[in-house]
Enzyme design. Structure first.
Site, short mmCIF file in Angstrom:
data_model
loop_
_atom_site.label_atom_id
_atom_site.label_comp_id
_atom_site.label_asym_id
_atom_site.label_seq_id
_atom_site.Cartn_x
_atom_site.Cartn_y
_atom_site.Cartn_z
N CYS A 1 0.85 -1.21 0.00
CA CYS A 1 0.00 0.00 0.00
C CYS A 1 0.88 1.25 0.00
O CYS A 1 0.57 2.24 -0.67
CB CYS A 1 -0.93 0.02 1.21
N HIS B 1 -0.46 -9.85 -4.82
CA HIS B 1 0.55 -9.52 -5.83
C HIS B 1 0.80 -10.73 -6.70
O HIS B 1 0.89 -11.86 -6.23
CB HIS B 1 1.87 -9.04 -5.18
#
Ligand code: AMP
Length: 122
Positions: free
Chosen positions: A17, A108
């Site tokens: 983030c 991811h």
């Protein structure tokens, strides 16, 4: 899924983030509206890129449950990056769970090219 006001879910303690927000530097190779990609800091193959949704979810299944199309976007961005770097043959990998090697709990997609997956310590 992003929230009703259009903002993405975020976790202030999440490394990815912070990269997505630009608060921590990364070697960015794609910055889209919903997806960002950057080179892995410890590459396990000649090409090793992480493709990440801006929206914070802990793993691929959670992203798929919230927004299935976003998983498709991750794959499309991965293909464009690998192909654009002259690597049309590549491996895609989502590690899910600590026992499977997941260390960052923000979805991811690993894009690995230039080596054989069986030889990669991903
Ligand atoms: P995983 O083990 O599937 O959770 O993958 C996390 C990946 O993030 C590993 O391959 C790490 O090398 C990579 N990584 C950790 N910190 C950074 C960073 N600051 N910039 C780029 N990649 C990172």
């Amino acid at each position: 899924m992003s929230t009703a006001d259009g903002a993405f879910d975020t976790d202030e303690s999440c490394l990815f983030c912070k990269i997505v927000a630009g608060d921590i530097p990364a070697d960015l190779v794609h910055t889209g509206e919903r997806v960002v990609a950057f080179r892995d800091i410890a590459p396990k193959a000649p090409l090793h890129v992480l493709v990440v949704p801006r929206d914070h979810k802990p793993n691929a299944a959670a992203t798929a449950a919230a927004d299935p199309a976003l998983i498709g976007e991750l794959v499309s961005v991965a293909d464009a990056i690998a192909t654009g770097e002259g690597q049309p043959a590549y491996n895609l990998l989502f590690n899910t769970g600590e026992a499977a090697g997941q260390t960052v709990f923000h979805t991811h997609l690993h894009v690995l090219a230039g080596g054989k997956l069986t030889e990669l310590p991903v």
